[in-house]
Scaffold this motif. Structure first.
Motif, PDB file in Angstrom:
ATOM      1  N   TYR A 200       0.863  -1.187   0.000  1.00 42.16           N
ATOM      2  CA  TYR A 200       0.000   0.000   0.000  1.00 42.16           C
ATOM      3  C   TYR A 200       0.898   1.236   0.000  1.00 42.16           C
ATOM      4  CZ  TYR A 200      -3.765   3.222   1.273  1.00 42.16           C
ATOM      5  OH  TYR A 200      -4.671   4.243   1.290  1.00 42.16           O
ATOM      6  N   PRO A 201       0.696   2.168  -0.936  1.00 43.64           N
ATOM      7  CA  PRO A 201       1.555   3.355  -0.997  1.00 43.64           C
ATOM      8  C   PRO A 201       1.328   4.269   0.200  1.00 43.64           C
ATOM      9  CG  PRO A 201      -0.267   3.539  -2.545  1.00 43.64           C
ATOM     10  CD  PRO A 201      -0.322   2.145  -1.998  1.00 43.64           C
ATOM     11  N   ILE A 202       2.369   4.466   0.995  1.00 45.14           N
ATOM     12  CA  ILE A 202       2.216   5.280   2.200  1.00 45.14           C
ATOM     13  C   ILE A 202       1.777   6.691   1.854  1.00 45.14           C
ATOM     14  CG2 ILE A 202       4.667   5.924   2.253  1.00 45.14           C
ATOM     15  CD1 ILE A 202       4.408   5.873   5.357  1.00 45.14           C
ATOM     16  N   ALA A 203       2.195   7.197   0.688  1.00 42.83           N
ATOM     17  CA  ALA A 203       1.812   8.560   0.309  1.00 42.83           C
ATOM     18  C   ALA A 203       0.301   8.699   0.169  1.00 42.83           C
ATOM     19  CB  ALA A 203       2.502   8.958  -0.992  1.00 42.83           C
ATOM     20  N   ALA A 204      -0.383   7.632  -0.243  1.00 39.95           N
ATOM     21  CA  ALA A 204      -1.847   7.697  -0.349  1.00 39.95           C
ATOM     22  C   ALA A 204      -2.462   7.840   1.032  1.00 39.95           C
ATOM     23  CB  ALA A 204      -2.380   6.451  -1.061  1.00 39.95           C
ATOM     24  N   GLY A 205      -1.941   7.083   2.013  1.00 41.46           N
ATOM     25  CA  GLY A 205      -2.450   7.214   3.373  1.00 41.46           C
ATOM     26  C   GLY A 205      -2.204   8.595   3.947  1.00 41.46           C
TER      27      GLY A 205
END
Length: 393
Positions: A200-205
């Motif tokens: 899961y892309p941390i930047a999206a979170g």
């Protein structure tokens, strides 16, 4: 194309409970069981809370890609500009990880008129986020983003169940950011519990939380991990894809990638509160201290050592013997190899020739040699590695 089931992302009414504001959405699944994605903030931050589905859409799209289903958004409007941006974001992650592209259909699309002029940055208390806070409040950035706040998220590296650890870590962060005139906002979320794993892309979170605060801020900064000079792909936060997580009302900026980590720490050495309260460790079980022995702690300590600066954010500093014992464990991940390479290069430029520098230089030669073998003869390299592991078991 094989048809996919579309799941519903239903935005729930905001509710207040015991001084907190709880914003949530229910994300369905092809099996029919819905999961709640929620964000919780202090009630006195109510004026920052955005009215719309954007935070939840940003959070849900990477999940939908990984699970292979389309999304139908109901209960609140989505910014059409965000949907356009997320389509480009999906193209990047499709090419990097071969996840399927998904369709996001909103019951209502509406662009927000307001674009506040102030900026907020995600803040963990580590080197990258501290550098972003410092450079935008001390005139080091060419463009003034009007940074006025930092947001620390409970539920990323510090589990939600660890209330004491987060409270103490937030106190460290608050001392740092308030010393440069920023407010600290804390947000709790269960998003990282739902995504699980590292795909899961941390930047999206991080961007989903920045969108949550979009009623007060028009720009959200995501501190960069690697520099433009030594970009690593794929990575969960990247200047390539982070900017594709914004909308016309909330610009997402990948910040600080113009500097190597060594240079970031060189600047932070001038910030007393950073020397006191940086939190770089991911190994400490309490999550609010620096263990002084793990990979991130060691690289930070050795960088300060090359800079001839004594950091006060560590309860104790490792001995020469402990450093020499640690050096052989340096992993071959490109991010850490480049940081270590910069470290030995800067040590050489400053005439520092301690035993650990020579040991790290030897370790880097071994890593580079193995990488070269894998490049020219990957099959032979795999067999040799397997044999080496068998012999040493």
């Amino acid at each position: 194309m094989t048809p996919r089931n579309a799941v519903e992302l239903r935005i729930q009414p905001v509710r207040r409970d015991r001084g907190r504001i709880h914003a949530a959405a229910l994300l369905g699944a092809p099996s029919g069981q819905a999961e709640e994605i929620f964000f919780s903030i202090d009630e006195y931050e109510h004026d920052a809370l955005v009215d719309g589905a954007d935070p939840f859409v940003v959070a849900a799209v990477p999940l939908a890609m990984r699970r292979g289903h389309d999304v139908r958004v109901v209960g609140a409007a989505v910014s059409p500009s965000l949907l356009d941006s997320l389509e480009r974001f999906q193209e990047v992650w499709h090419n990097w990880f071969d996840y399927p592209m998904v369709d996001v259909v909103a019951e209502e699309e509406r662009e927000r008129d307001a674009w506040p002029s102030m900026a907020v940055t995600s803040f963990s208390g580590g080197v990258d986020s501290a550098f972003t806070a410092y450079r935008h409040t001390r005139g080091l950035a060419r463009r003034d983003r009007r940074l006025v706040a930092a947001v620390m998220i409970h539920g990323v590296d510090i589990p939600r169940v660890n209330v004491v650890g987060f409270t103490r870590s937030a106190a460290r962060s608050r001392r740092m950011v308030e010393s440069v005139g920023l407010d600290l906002v804390t947000v709790q979320t269960n998003l990282w519990e739902l995504v699980g794993g590292r795909s899961y892309p941390i930047a999206a979170g991080l961007s989903s939380v920045l969108h949550l605060l979009g009623a007060r801020f028009g720009t959200g900064l995501i501190p960069g991990t690697t520099s433009y000079r030594h970009l690593v792909f794929p990575l969960g936060s990247s200047p390539v894809s982070d900017v594709m997580l914004g909308s016309t009302s909330l610009e997402i900026v990948h910040d600080g990638a113009g500097e190597e980590r060594f240079e970031k720490l060189r600047h932070l050495a001038n910030w007393d509160e950073a020397l006191d309260d940086l939190r770089v460790c991911l190994a400490d079980p309490q999550h609010h201290r620096n263990c002084g022995r793990c990979l991130k702690c060691m690289l930070t300590i050795l960088t300060f050592r090359v800079l001839d600066v004594t950091p006060r954010c560590f309860e104790s500093l490792p001995s020469e013997a402990a450093i020499l014992e640690w050096v052989p464990s340096l992993p071959s991940h490109p991010v850490y190899v480049q940081e270590a390479q910069t470290l030995v290069d800067e040590a050489a430029a400053r005439g520092l020739d301690e035993r650990w520098v020579r040991a790290m230089r030897r370790k880097l030669r071994v890593i580079h040699a193995k990488q070269g073998i894998r490049t020219v003869a990957p099959a032979w390299s795999d067999r040799a590695t397997t044999a080496h592991r068998w012999v040493n078991e």
